[in-house]
Design a protein around this motif. Structure first.
Motif, PDB file in Angstrom:
ATOM      1  N   UNK A   1      45.136  16.033  17.059  1.00  0.00           N
ATOM      2  CA  UNK A   1      45.134  14.669  16.607  1.00  0.00           C
ATOM      3  C   UNK A   1      43.820  13.829  17.164  1.00  0.00           C
ATOM      4  N   UNK A   2      43.528  13.078  16.163  1.00  0.00           N
ATOM      5  CA  UNK A   2      42.427  12.159  16.596  1.00  0.00           C
ATOM      6  C   UNK A   2      43.295  11.040  17.588  1.00  0.00           C
ATOM      7  N   UNK A   3      42.383  10.292  18.236  1.00  0.00           N
ATOM      8  CA  UNK A   3      43.021   9.300  19.011  1.00  0.00           C
ATOM      9  C   UNK A   3      42.413   7.824  18.461  1.00  0.00           C
ATOM     10  N   UNK A   4      43.179   6.981  18.776  1.00  0.00           N
ATOM     11  CA  UNK A   4      42.886   5.590  18.392  1.00  0.00           C
ATOM     12  C   UNK A   4      43.058   4.676  19.636  1.00  0.00           C
ATOM     13  N   UNK A   5      42.546   3.549  19.417  1.00  0.00           N
ATOM     14  CA  UNK A   5      42.446   2.382  20.361  1.00  0.00           C
ATOM     15  C   UNK A   5      43.431   1.192  19.995  1.00  0.00           C
ATOM     16  N   UNK A   6      44.311   0.895  20.838  1.00  0.00           N
ATOM     17  CA  UNK A   6      45.452  -0.074  20.442  1.00  0.00           C
ATOM     18  C   UNK A   6      44.736  -1.349  20.827  1.00  0.00           C
ATOM     19  N   UNK A   7      45.506  -2.542  20.333  1.00  0.00           N
ATOM     20  CA  UNK A   7      44.888  -3.556  20.383  1.00  0.00           C
ATOM     21  C   UNK A   7      45.166  -4.242  22.135  1.00  0.00           C
ATOM     22  N   UNK A   8      45.534  -3.373  22.788  1.00  0.00           N
ATOM     23  CA  UNK A   8      45.344  -3.731  24.300  1.00  0.00           C
ATOM     24  C   UNK A   8      44.083  -3.611  24.907  1.00  0.00           C
ATOM     25  N   UNK A   9      43.113  -3.293  23.898  1.00  0.00           N
ATOM     26  CA  UNK A   9      41.671  -2.746  24.543  1.00  0.00           C
ATOM     27  C   UNK A   9      41.126  -4.303  24.970  1.00  0.00           C
ATOM     28  N   UNK A  10      40.386  -4.104  26.049  1.00  0.00           N
ATOM     29  CA  UNK A  10      39.610  -5.358  26.594  1.00  0.00           C
ATOM     30  C   UNK A  10      38.284  -5.515  26.325  1.00  0.00           C
ATOM     31  N   UNK A  11      37.844  -4.504  25.367  1.00  0.00           N
ATOM     32  CA  UNK A  11      36.273  -4.471  24.959  1.00  0.00           C
ATOM     33  C   UNK A  11      35.427  -4.393  26.250  1.00  0.00           C
ATOM     34  N   UNK A  12      35.633  -3.373  27.324  1.00  0.00           N
ATOM     35  CA  UNK A  12      35.142  -3.357  28.423  1.00  0.00           C
ATOM     36  C   UNK A  12      33.863  -2.440  28.278  1.00  0.00           C
ATOM     37  N   UNK A  13      33.681  -1.776  27.164  1.00  0.00           N
ATOM     38  CA  UNK A  13      32.423  -1.003  26.814  1.00  0.00           C
ATOM     39  C   UNK A  13      32.405   0.285  27.420  1.00  0.00           C
ATOM     40  N   UNK A  14      33.495   1.057  28.109  1.00  0.00           N
ATOM     41  CA  UNK A  14      33.321   2.280  29.119  1.00  0.00           C
ATOM     42  C   UNK A  14      33.457   3.191  28.226  1.00  0.00           C
ATOM     43  N   UNK A  15      34.003   3.217  27.309  1.00  0.00           N
ATOM     44  CA  UNK A  15      34.716   4.323  26.160  1.00  0.00           C
ATOM     45  C   UNK A  15      33.524   4.878  25.391  1.00  0.00           C
ATOM     46  N   UNK A  16      32.805   4.078  24.748  1.00  0.00           N
ATOM     47  CA  UNK A  16      31.627   4.276  23.886  1.00  0.00           C
ATOM     48  C   UNK A  16      30.725   5.351  24.353  1.00  0.00           C
ATOM     49  N   UNK A  17      29.914   4.983  25.419  1.00  0.00           N
ATOM     50  CA  UNK A  17      29.018   5.914  25.984  1.00  0.00           C
ATOM     51  C   UNK A  17      29.473   7.367  26.414  1.00  0.00           C
ATOM     52  N   UNK A  18      30.776   7.182  26.479  1.00  0.00           N
ATOM     53  CA  UNK A  18      31.356   8.671  27.067  1.00  0.00           C
ATOM     54  C   UNK A  18      31.656   9.559  25.841  1.00  0.00           C
ATOM     55  N   UNK A  19      31.634   9.200  24.580  1.00  0.00           N
ATOM     56  CA  UNK A  19      32.063   9.857  23.446  1.00  0.00           C
ATOM     57  C   UNK A  19      31.171  10.854  23.008  1.00  0.00           C
ATOM     58  N   UNK A  20      31.413  12.218  23.043  1.00  0.00           N
ATOM     59  CA  UNK A  20      30.222  12.821  22.887  1.00  0.00           C
ATOM     60  C   UNK A  20      29.853  13.203  21.319  1.00  0.00           C
ATOM     61  N   UNK A  21      30.805  12.735  20.507  1.00  0.00           N
ATOM     62  CA  UNK A  21      30.772  12.976  19.065  1.00  0.00           C
ATOM     63  C   UNK A  21      30.237  11.493  18.434  1.00  0.00           C
ATOM     64  N   UNK A  22      30.053  10.503  19.249  1.00  0.00           N
ATOM     65  CA  UNK A  22      29.665   9.119  18.729  1.00  0.00           C
ATOM     66  C   UNK A  22      30.555   8.724  17.772  1.00  0.00           C
ATOM     67  N   UNK A  23      32.222   8.900  18.158  1.00  0.00           N
ATOM     68  CA  UNK A  23      33.131   8.464  17.254  1.00  0.00           C
ATOM     69  C   UNK A  23      33.731   7.100  17.531  1.00  0.00           C
ATOM     70  N   UNK A  24      33.206   6.620  18.706  1.00  0.00           N
ATOM     71  CA  UNK A  24      33.530   5.011  19.274  1.00  0.00           C
ATOM     72  C   UNK A  24      32.351   4.079  18.781  1.00  0.00           C
ATOM     73  N   UNK A  25      32.975   3.162  18.162  1.00  0.00           N
ATOM     74  CA  UNK A  25      32.015   1.685  17.889  1.00  0.00           C
ATOM     75  C   UNK A  25      32.746   0.695  17.973  1.00  0.00           C
ATOM     76  N   UNK A  26      31.927  -0.289  18.137  1.00  0.00           N
ATOM     77  CA  UNK A  26      32.562  -1.879  18.374  1.00  0.00           C
ATOM     78  C   UNK A  26      33.159  -2.182  16.775  1.00  0.00           C
ATOM     79  N   UNK A  27      34.294  -2.622  16.694  1.00  0.00           N
ATOM     80  CA  UNK A  27      34.909  -3.075  15.578  1.00  0.00           C
ATOM     81  C   UNK A  27      34.759  -4.497  15.479  1.00  0.00           C
ATOM     82  N   UNK A  28      35.844  -5.119  14.491  1.00  0.00           N
ATOM     83  CA  UNK A  28      35.776  -6.659  14.430  1.00  0.00           C
ATOM     84  C   UNK A  28      36.295  -7.183  15.694  1.00  0.00           C
ATOM     85  N   UNK A  29      37.306  -6.739  16.232  1.00  0.00           N
ATOM     86  CA  UNK A  29      37.912  -7.537  17.339  1.00  0.00           C
ATOM     87  C   UNK A  29      37.946  -6.425  18.763  1.00  0.00           C
TER      88      UNK A  29
END
Length: 85
Positions: free
Chosen positions: A1-29
């Motif tokens: 399964x792929x993972x996804x980020x729920x609307x509980x996200x607080x945009x803390x920015x800690x997940x993006x740099x941890x992703x070794x596949x560059x799969x995480x990016x800022x969305x609209x919200x």
């Protein structure tokens, strides 16, 4: 399964740099995960790194994108074959 980020996200920015596949990016919200790049860290780590650093536990497995370990490993292999640059 792929993972996804729920609307509980607080945009803390800690997940993006941890992703070794560059799969995480800022969305609209909130941050978003590209399911074509998410391998749940298979091939890199034993556990998904984004989940381990998320302070609000808002990164579950996506029930709409069921993938076996073998499928995730094949995706990892494909991603590693992409030209770097």
């Amino acid at each position: 399964m792929a993972l996804y980020i729920t609307d509980e996200c607080i945009n803390c920015d800690v997940c993006e740099p941890e992703c070794p596949n560059a799969a995480i990016s800022p969305g609209e919200e909130i941050y978003v995960i590209d399911p074509e790049r998410c391998t749940e860290c298979v091939g890199h780590y034993d556990t998904p790194q984004c989940q381990s650093v998320c302070p609000v536990d808002c990164i579950p497995k996506d029930p709409d994108r069921v993938e076996s370990h073998e499928m995730l490993l094949a995706k990892y292999t494909r991603l590693m074959a992409e030209p770097q640059g």
